[in-house]
Design an enzyme around this catalytic site. Structure first.
Site, PDB file in Angstrom:
ATOM      1  CG  ASP A  11       5.432   1.346  -5.530  1.00 57.39           C
ATOM      2  OD1 ASP A  11       5.406   1.399  -4.294  1.00 57.39           O
ATOM      3  OD2 ASP A  11       4.953   0.401  -6.188  1.00 57.39           O
ATOM      4  CG  ASP A  13       6.428  -4.014  -2.451  1.00 52.38           C
ATOM      5  OD1 ASP A  13       7.516  -4.597  -2.351  1.00 52.38           O
ATOM      6  OD2 ASP A  13       5.820  -3.520  -1.483  1.00 52.38           O
ATOM      7  N   GLY A  48      -0.235  -1.187  -3.502  1.00 53.40           N
ATOM      8  CA  GLY A  48       0.019   0.148  -2.950  1.00 53.40           C
ATOM      9  C   GLY A  48      -0.750   0.448  -1.673  1.00 53.40           C
ATOM     10  NE  ARG A  51       2.426  -5.238   7.330  1.00 54.43           N
ATOM     11  CZ  ARG A  51       3.431  -5.014   8.190  1.00 54.43           C
ATOM     12  NH1 ARG A  51       3.312  -5.384   9.454  1.00 54.43           N
ATOM     13  NH2 ARG A  51       4.546  -4.431   7.787  1.00 54.43           N
ATOM     14  CB  SER A 118       6.491  -2.152   1.784  1.00 54.73           C
ATOM     15  OG  SER A 118       7.014  -3.212   2.561  1.00 54.73           O
ATOM     16  CG  ASN A 120       8.345  -5.932   5.529  1.00 50.76           C
ATOM     17  OD1 ASN A 120       8.928  -6.254   6.563  1.00 50.76           O
ATOM     18  ND2 ASN A 120       7.036  -6.094   5.369  1.00 50.76           N
ATOM     19  CG  ASP A 172       2.837  -1.759  -8.844  1.00 49.22           C
ATOM     20  OD1 ASP A 172       3.124  -0.892  -7.994  1.00 49.22           O
ATOM     21  OD2 ASP A 172       2.452  -2.898  -8.542  1.00 49.22           O
TER      22      ASP A 172
HETATM   23  C1  BG6 Z   1       2.927  -1.811  -0.834  1.00 49.08           C
HETATM   24  C2  BG6 Z   1       2.363  -3.062  -1.463  1.00 49.08           C
HETATM   25  O1  BG6 Z   1       4.123  -1.465  -1.489  1.00 49.08           O
HETATM   26  O2  BG6 Z   1       3.205  -2.020   0.549  1.00 49.08           O
HETATM   27  C3  BG6 Z   1       1.151  -3.527  -0.688  1.00 49.08           C
HETATM   28  O3  BG6 Z   1       1.992  -2.772  -2.802  1.00 49.08           O
HETATM   29  C4  BG6 Z   1       1.497  -3.698   0.794  1.00 49.08           C
HETATM   30  O4  BG6 Z   1       0.705  -4.755  -1.239  1.00 49.08           O
HETATM   31  C5  BG6 Z   1       2.064  -2.389   1.320  1.00 49.08           C
HETATM   32  O5  BG6 Z   1       0.333  -4.042   1.537  1.00 49.08           O
HETATM   33  C6  BG6 Z   1       2.478  -2.494   2.791  1.00 49.08           C
HETATM   34  O6  BG6 Z   1       3.547  -3.402   2.905  1.00 49.08           O
HETATM   35  P1  BG6 Z   1       4.086  -4.014   4.258  1.00 49.08           P
HETATM   36  O7  BG6 Z   1       5.345  -4.750   3.853  1.00 49.08           O
HETATM   37  O8  BG6 Z   1       4.385  -2.894   5.193  1.00 49.08           O
HETATM   38  O9  BG6 Z   1       3.028  -4.929   4.774  1.00 49.08           O
HETATM   39 MG    MG Z   2       3.706  -1.168  -6.009  1.00 48.29          MG
END
Ligand code: BG6
Ligand code: MG
Length: 224
Positions: A11, A13, A48, A51, A118, A120, A172
């Site tokens: 993972d 974040d 995890g 969004r 994510s 991102n 995490d």
């Molecule tokens: C996860 C985070 O890795 O990604 C979450 O732990 C987050 O908190 C999720 O909501 C989605 O991320 P993003 O950047 O696509 O909004």
């Molecule tokens: Mg995480």
């Protein structure tokens, strides 16, 4: 166990980078704009989680129901806050020992995959020069079902050409650990034990991981 482990699925974040704090800050800012309640305990429930699903958790916590269009707008605003905050991100946000762990696993011949909900994730990997370590990257854009569904880890294993029993997951998030177990994989929980009961091991400092025992010592090529 070391005979079997041939791949590690990470993972991002809260495992390699403290971007979990940036997600938290962005949700907090949105909650403040909107006059919603938001605290650390609620934030832990978002680890995890995708969004839009995270927004639903916050809305429910505040006793609110909104239509789909309003939800998309709010989630977009949170994402703008998050992406804006990535400008501040630096190598100081790397989880202590993360880069050394990746190097050491590659040195042992372990294949590495990145499995983050994510969308991102690629930008974070690029900015911190982490992309080079991973042979496969699966993000929220590549999956239909979010953690705790095992889809993301099964796709990660397939992209590396590994069977599920050859993979160990670093996570995490309680939802991520559930996903790893549902995928039939061992899981190393990263962070405080109280949140990570389902994990096979819990670690707060990567230097404490018994790498020889968990991953074996076979040396293969690794990037410099
Ligand atoms: C996860 C985070 O890795 O990604 C979450 O732990 C987050 O908190 C999720 O909501 C989605 O991320 P993003 O950047 O696509 O909004
Ligand atoms: Mg995480």
């Amino acid at each position: 166990m070391q005979q079997q482990v041939r791949a590690a699925l990470f993972d991002l974040d809260g495992v390699l980078v403290f971007t979990d704090r940036y997600h938290c800050r962005a949700w907090h800012r949105l909650a403040k704009d909107e006059g919603w309640t938001f605290d650390a305990q609620l934030n832990d429930r978002l680890r995890g989680v995708s969004r839009l699903a995270s927004l639903q958790v916050i809305l429910e916590h505040n006793g609110l129901t909104l239509d789909a269009a309003a939800c998309v707008q709010l989630a977009d605003r949170k994402n703008r806050y998050y992406v804006e905050s990535l400008q501040e991100m630096s190598t100081a946000d790397l989880y202590p020992g993360a880069r050394e762990l990746l190097r050491s696993l590659r040195w042992r011949g372990i294949k590495l995959g990145l499995c983050s909900a994510s969308r991102n994730a690629p930008e974070v990997l690029e900015r911190l020069e982490l992309s080079q370590w991973f042979s496969a990257t699966i993000t929220g854009a590549d999956i239909v079902r979010s953690k705790p569904d095992p889809e993301i880890f099964l796709k990660g294993a397939a992209a590396l050409g590994m069977a599920r029993h050859n993979c160990v997951v670093f996570e995490d998030a309680p939802a991520g650990i559930t996903a790893a177990k549902a995928a039939g994989m061992k899981c190393i929980g990263v962070g405080t034990a109280a949140l990570l009961e389902e994990a096979d091991w819990v670690v707060t400092n990567y230097a404490d991981l018994p790498l020889d025992e968990l991953f074996g010592v076979e040396r293969q090529s690794a990037p410099a």
